[in-house]
Motif scaffolding. Structure first.
Motif, PDB file in Angstrom:
ATOM      1  N   ASN A   1       0.852  -1.221   0.049  1.00  0.00           N
ATOM      2  CA  ASN A   1       0.092   0.039   0.029  1.00  0.00           C
ATOM      3  C   ASN A   1       0.683   1.221   0.038  1.00  0.00           C
ATOM      4  OD1 ASN A   1      -2.942   0.872   1.780  1.00  0.00           O
ATOM      5  ND2 ASN A   1      -2.023   1.936   0.140  1.00  0.00           N
ATOM      6  N   ARG A   2       1.944   1.232   0.663  1.00  0.00           N
ATOM      7  CA  ARG A   2       2.868   2.522   1.058  1.00  0.00           C
ATOM      8  C   ARG A   2       3.571   2.733  -0.295  1.00  0.00           C
ATOM      9  NH1 ARG A   2       5.679   0.724   4.795  1.00  0.00           N
ATOM     10  NH2 ARG A   2       4.542   1.800   6.457  1.00  0.00           N
ATOM     11  N   VAL A   3       3.999   1.854  -1.216  1.00  0.00           N
ATOM     12  CA  VAL A   3       4.628   1.831  -2.470  1.00  0.00           C
ATOM     13  C   VAL A   3       3.652   2.631  -3.236  1.00  0.00           C
ATOM     14  CG1 VAL A   3       5.411   0.425  -4.538  1.00  0.00           C
ATOM     15  CG2 VAL A   3       6.196  -0.151  -2.126  1.00  0.00           C
ATOM     16  N   GLN A   4       2.277   2.080  -3.488  1.00  0.00           N
ATOM     17  CA  GLN A   4       1.583   2.638  -4.329  1.00  0.00           C
ATOM     18  C   GLN A   4       1.038   3.919  -4.108  1.00  0.00           C
ATOM     19  OE1 GLN A   4       0.289   1.379  -7.249  1.00  0.00           O
ATOM     20  NE2 GLN A   4       1.606  -0.320  -6.882  1.00  0.00           N
ATOM     21  N   HIS A   5       1.080   4.368  -2.821  1.00  0.00           N
ATOM     22  CA  HIS A   5       0.846   5.891  -2.140  1.00  0.00           C
ATOM     23  C   HIS A   5       1.969   6.571  -2.502  1.00  0.00           C
ATOM     24  CE1 HIS A   5      -1.734   8.351  -0.059  1.00  0.00           C
ATOM     25  NE2 HIS A   5      -0.830   8.727   0.719  1.00  0.00           N
ATOM     26  N   GLU A   6       3.213   6.110  -2.414  1.00  0.00           N
ATOM     27  CA  GLU A   6       4.379   6.978  -2.755  1.00  0.00           C
ATOM     28  C   GLU A   6       4.378   7.277  -4.143  1.00  0.00           C
ATOM     29  OE1 GLU A   6       7.439   4.742  -1.052  1.00  0.00           O
ATOM     30  OE2 GLU A   6       7.366   5.476   1.010  1.00  0.00           O
ATOM     31  N   ARG A   7       4.236   6.371  -4.905  1.00  0.00           N
ATOM     32  CA  ARG A   7       4.113   6.433  -6.582  1.00  0.00           C
ATOM     33  C   ARG A   7       3.210   7.640  -6.903  1.00  0.00           C
ATOM     34  NH1 ARG A   7       3.043   1.786  -9.873  1.00  0.00           N
ATOM     35  NH2 ARG A   7       3.835   3.064 -11.605  1.00  0.00           N
ATOM     36  N   LEU A   8       1.797   7.731  -6.007  1.00  0.00           N
ATOM     37  CA  LEU A   8       1.032   8.628  -6.412  1.00  0.00           C
ATOM     38  C   LEU A   8       1.417  10.108  -5.908  1.00  0.00           C
ATOM     39  CD1 LEU A   8      -1.803   9.215  -7.400  1.00  0.00           C
ATOM     40  CD2 LEU A   8      -2.792   8.568  -4.999  1.00  0.00           C
ATOM     41  N   LEU A   9       1.931  10.127  -4.756  1.00  0.00           N
ATOM     42  CA  LEU A   9       2.739  11.406  -4.358  1.00  0.00           C
ATOM     43  C   LEU A   9       3.557  11.973  -5.257  1.00  0.00           C
ATOM     44  CD1 LEU A   9       2.959  10.789  -0.743  1.00  0.00           C
ATOM     45  CD2 LEU A   9       1.612  12.434  -1.686  1.00  0.00           C
ATOM     46  N   ALA A  10       4.568  11.037  -5.881  1.00  0.00           N
ATOM     47  CA  ALA A  10       5.669  11.411  -6.846  1.00  0.00           C
ATOM     48  C   ALA A  10       5.094  11.897  -8.198  1.00  0.00           C
ATOM     49  CB  ALA A  10       6.672  10.543  -6.806  1.00  0.00           C
ATOM     50  N   GLY A  11       3.690  11.800  -8.492  1.00  0.00           N
ATOM     51  CA  GLY A  11       3.355  11.802  -9.725  1.00  0.00           C
ATOM     52  C   GLY A  11       3.717  10.935 -10.753  1.00  0.00           C
ATOM     53  N   GLU A  12       3.752   9.621 -10.198  1.00  0.00           N
ATOM     54  CA  GLU A  12       4.298   8.750 -11.320  1.00  0.00           C
ATOM     55  C   GLU A  12       3.110   8.044 -11.628  1.00  0.00           C
ATOM     56  OE1 GLU A  12       6.965   5.784  -9.320  1.00  0.00           O
ATOM     57  OE2 GLU A  12       8.208   7.113  -8.941  1.00  0.00           O
ATOM     58  N   ILE A  13       1.928   7.787 -11.159  1.00  0.00           N
ATOM     59  CA  ILE A  13       0.884   7.541 -11.339  1.00  0.00           C
ATOM     60  C   ILE A  13      -0.559   8.543 -11.127  1.00  0.00           C
ATOM     61  CG2 ILE A  13       1.221   5.031 -11.330  1.00  0.00           C
ATOM     62  CD1 ILE A  13       0.135   4.792  -8.491  1.00  0.00           C
ATOM     63  N   ASP A  14      -1.501   8.366 -11.944  1.00  0.00           N
ATOM     64  CA  ASP A  14      -2.583   9.304 -11.515  1.00  0.00           C
ATOM     65  C   ASP A  14      -3.396   8.730 -10.469  1.00  0.00           C
ATOM     66  OD1 ASP A  14      -1.775  10.917 -13.403  1.00  0.00           O
ATOM     67  OD2 ASP A  14      -2.700  10.142 -14.959  1.00  0.00           O
ATOM     68  N   SER A  15      -3.711   7.469 -10.251  1.00  0.00           N
ATOM     69  CA  SER A  15      -4.420   6.830  -9.369  1.00  0.00           C
ATOM     70  C   SER A  15      -4.031   5.445  -9.085  1.00  0.00           C
ATOM     71  CB  SER A  15      -5.965   7.120  -9.537  1.00  0.00           C
ATOM     72  OG  SER A  15      -6.039   6.031 -10.914  1.00  0.00           O
ATOM     73  N   TYR A  16      -4.318   4.594  -8.008  1.00  0.00           N
ATOM     74  CA  TYR A  16      -3.921   3.475  -7.904  1.00  0.00           C
ATOM     75  C   TYR A  16      -5.335   2.648  -7.265  1.00  0.00           C
ATOM     76  CZ  TYR A  16      -3.195   4.206  -2.909  1.00  0.00           C
ATOM     77  OH  TYR A  16      -2.972   4.474  -1.687  1.00  0.00           O
ATOM     78  N   ARG A  17      -5.377   1.301  -7.543  1.00  0.00           N
ATOM     79  CA  ARG A  17      -6.491   0.329  -7.141  1.00  0.00           C
ATOM     80  C   ARG A  17      -5.650  -0.919  -6.576  1.00  0.00           C
ATOM     81  NH1 ARG A  17     -10.979  -2.636 -10.852  1.00  0.00           N
ATOM     82  NH2 ARG A  17     -10.954  -4.598  -9.721  1.00  0.00           N
ATOM     83  N   ILE A  18      -5.888  -1.223  -5.346  1.00  0.00           N
ATOM     84  CA  ILE A  18      -5.630  -2.325  -4.489  1.00  0.00           C
ATOM     85  C   ILE A  18      -6.758  -3.153  -3.881  1.00  0.00           C
ATOM     86  CG2 ILE A  18      -3.289  -1.245  -4.504  1.00  0.00           C
ATOM     87  CD1 ILE A  18      -3.789  -1.001  -1.335  1.00  0.00           C
ATOM     88  N   ASP A  19      -6.375  -4.531  -3.749  1.00  0.00           N
ATOM     89  CA  ASP A  19      -7.093  -5.104  -2.661  1.00  0.00           C
ATOM     90  C   ASP A  19      -6.128  -5.453  -1.336  1.00  0.00           C
ATOM     91  OD1 ASP A  19      -8.870  -5.495  -4.820  1.00  0.00           O
ATOM     92  OD2 ASP A  19      -8.875  -7.745  -4.999  1.00  0.00           O
ATOM     93  N   LYS A  20      -6.859  -5.109  -0.381  1.00  0.00           N
ATOM     94  CA  LYS A  20      -6.067  -5.027   0.958  1.00  0.00           C
ATOM     95  C   LYS A  20      -7.141  -5.491   1.958  1.00  0.00           C
ATOM     96  CE  LYS A  20      -6.179  -0.156   2.524  1.00  0.00           C
ATOM     97  NZ  LYS A  20      -5.226   0.781   3.175  1.00  0.00           N
ATOM     98  N   ARG A  21      -6.271  -5.786   3.297  1.00  0.00           N
ATOM     99  CA  ARG A  21      -7.096  -6.045   4.366  1.00  0.00           C
ATOM    100  C   ARG A  21      -7.142  -4.803   5.337  1.00  0.00           C
ATOM    101  NH1 ARG A  21      -3.518 -11.588   5.247  1.00  0.00           N
ATOM    102  NH2 ARG A  21      -2.288 -10.292   3.914  1.00  0.00           N
ATOM    103  N   TYR A  22      -8.147  -4.692   6.121  1.00  0.00           N
ATOM    104  CA  TYR A  22      -8.368  -3.934   7.178  1.00  0.00           C
ATOM    105  C   TYR A  22      -8.409  -4.529   8.492  1.00  0.00           C
ATOM    106  CZ  TYR A  22      -9.139   0.120   3.898  1.00  0.00           C
ATOM    107  OH  TYR A  22      -9.084   0.831   2.688  1.00  0.00           O
ATOM    108  N   VAL A  23      -7.812  -3.653   9.532  1.00  0.00           N
ATOM    109  CA  VAL A  23      -7.937  -4.388  10.810  1.00  0.00           C
ATOM    110  C   VAL A  23      -8.926  -3.361  11.581  1.00  0.00           C
ATOM    111  CG1 VAL A  23      -6.928  -5.067  13.009  1.00  0.00           C
ATOM    112  CG2 VAL A  23      -5.693  -5.077  10.793  1.00  0.00           C
ATOM    113  N   ARG A  24     -10.215  -3.914  11.859  1.00  0.00           N
ATOM    114  CA  ARG A  24     -11.078  -3.147  12.748  1.00  0.00           C
ATOM    115  C   ARG A  24     -11.070  -3.047  14.110  1.00  0.00           C
ATOM    116  NH1 ARG A  24     -16.232  -4.941  12.817  1.00  0.00           N
ATOM    117  NH2 ARG A  24     -17.195  -3.084  11.689  1.00  0.00           N
ATOM    118  N   GLN A  25     -11.576  -2.358  14.442  1.00  0.00           N
ATOM    119  CA  GLN A  25     -11.396  -1.856  15.989  1.00  0.00           C
ATOM    120  C   GLN A  25     -11.577  -3.085  16.932  1.00  0.00           C
ATOM    121  OE1 GLN A  25     -13.172   1.590  19.338  1.00  0.00           O
ATOM    122  NE2 GLN A  25     -14.237   1.227  17.460  1.00  0.00           N
ATOM    123  N   ASP A  26     -12.386  -4.097  16.711  1.00  0.00           N
ATOM    124  CA  ASP A  26     -12.573  -5.239  17.468  1.00  0.00           C
ATOM    125  C   ASP A  26     -11.432  -6.367  17.378  1.00  0.00           C
ATOM    126  OD1 ASP A  26     -13.422  -6.067  15.070  1.00  0.00           O
ATOM    127  OD2 ASP A  26     -15.463  -6.556  15.666  1.00  0.00           O
TER     128      ASP A  26
END
Length: 375
Positions: free
Chosen positions: A71-96
């Motif tokens: 996730n961080r790699v894709q986000h850094e590429r977006l910040l650097a202007g290398e890509i216009d957007s990104y799409r990923i499948d990832k897991r979230y840890v809920r509060q419980d």
């Protein structure tokens, strides 16, 4: 972030955002903190909007530890202007502490000066889909079933190499003697936008051949402008082995002899005498199995004819191949061949003789408007 900016976000039409069936969050570009989340996003991550904002929770804080780096790699590429957007499948840890799967599309939001100010993340809960996929994978493993989804055509000619590469990957596991036959069957299904069923051998990792039944169907995706070949391969080795285990030894020896000497013309009476059993026993056994020995012999010879027609030698003709495979009546051979493979023997031979560049290349359907324009 200035308070006026937070107010600007909060004053977005909440009723509209909360009515959507997907989660939406606004993330601060500098800190990665979540500044807004609609009702569905809050449900997915298990926090209220107030908890997210007061606790200073970032999108990476909610991300499952093993998914953070990607996730961080894709986000850094977006910040650097290398890509216009990104799409990923990832897991979230809920509060419980529970885990949910999300399909996330992230796009930047610019201010009036054109600078990236926020990120908008659209999240779809795909937990149920992931559970079904894992259950299907387990069922496929138990059943000896494998599936595939190959992109086989687009409106753009530049996509042809991708098609060939994907198809060659599937064919690379097929036994060399059966590869041309399967490729011909698949290419014809693609060209006609139909399905196919074909029995062939694959080479296992230990080098041993295994018999499988391949089934596929062409599905056109209008949104992609592409055709997908969606198929599966069912391992028949275990079931055939089970059948062999209950087969009388003389019958098994007879079938092995027929397979090894498929070009020889021999009567059932001669075979029975050669292996020390009566003709009546042979007829009775195969009648109970649902297919006569004569049909098995014809099926075996037809498979060899198919291989020869799809990978002909110089000078081969339909007549010469039919005769080599024990079919003395060309008309009957052609009729039976078409019934099994959906094309005539001459079509198979003709297509196999064409150069690769001349093979039919499937294209996406042309719209009615395009036809009227003459596109």
């Amino acid at each position: 972030m200035p308070e006026k900016d937070i107010v600007e976000i909060v004053e977005m039409p909440r009723l509209f955002l909360d009515s959507l069936g997907v989660g939406i969050s606004i993330v601060d570009v500098e800190t990665g903190l979540i500044r807004f989340a609609n009702a569905e996003c809050c449900r997915i991550v298990g926090y209220t909007l107030e908890q997210l904002r007061s606790a200073g929770i970032s999108f990476l804080d909610l991300t499952y530890p093993e998914d953070r780096d990607s996730n961080r790699v894709q986000h850094e590429r977006l910040l650097a202007g290398e890509i216009d957007s990104y799409r990923i499948d990832k897991r979230y840890v809920r509060q419980d502490g529970s885990i949910v799967w999300g399909r996330v599309i992230v796009n930047p939001i610019h201010d009036a000066a054109g600078r990236v100010k926020w990120f908008c993340a659209v999240v779809e809960d795909i937990t149920a889909t992931k559970i079904l996929e894992s259950q299907l994978a387990a069922a496929e493993k138990l059943a000896g079933l494998s599936t595939f989804n190959i992109v086989v055509g687009t409106d753009e000619p530049s996509q042809t190499p991708e098609t060939a590469s994907s198809l060659s990957e599937v064919l690379s596991h097929v036994h060399p003697e059966d590869r041309a036959t399967l490729e011909k069957t698949i290419r014809r299904a693609i060209a006609k936008r139909t399905g196919y069923t074909c029995d062939y051998r694959v080479v296992a990792q230990d080098g041993a051949p295994r018999r499988v039944r391949g089934m596929g169907s062409c599905v056109y995706s209008p949104s992609e402008g592409r055709v997908h070949l969606v198929g599966s391969a069912l391992d028949l080795t275990a079931s055939r082995q089970h059948q062999d285990d209950g087969m009388p030894e003389p019958i098994r020896n007879m079938l092995n002899y027929i397979e090894a000497n498929w070009q020889r013309k021999i009567s059932i009476e001669q075979l029975a005498g050669q292996f020390g059993i009566s003709s009546r026993t042979v007829y009775q056994y195969f009648a109970n199995s649902g297919m006569s020995l004569g049909e098995k012999i014809k099926q075996n010879r037809m498979q060899h004819a198919r291989r020869m027609l799809c990978a002909p030698e110089p000078g081969d003709t339909v007549m010469s191949i039919a005769l080599r495979c024990g079919f003395n009546n060309p008309g009957h051979f052609a009729k039976e061949y078409r019934k099994i493979y959906g094309e005539s023997p001459s079509e198979s031979l003709r297509d196999a003789s064409l150069p690769a560049w001349h093979q039919e290349t499937p294209r996406a359907p042309v719209s009615g408007a395009a036809r009227r324009r003459g596109d």
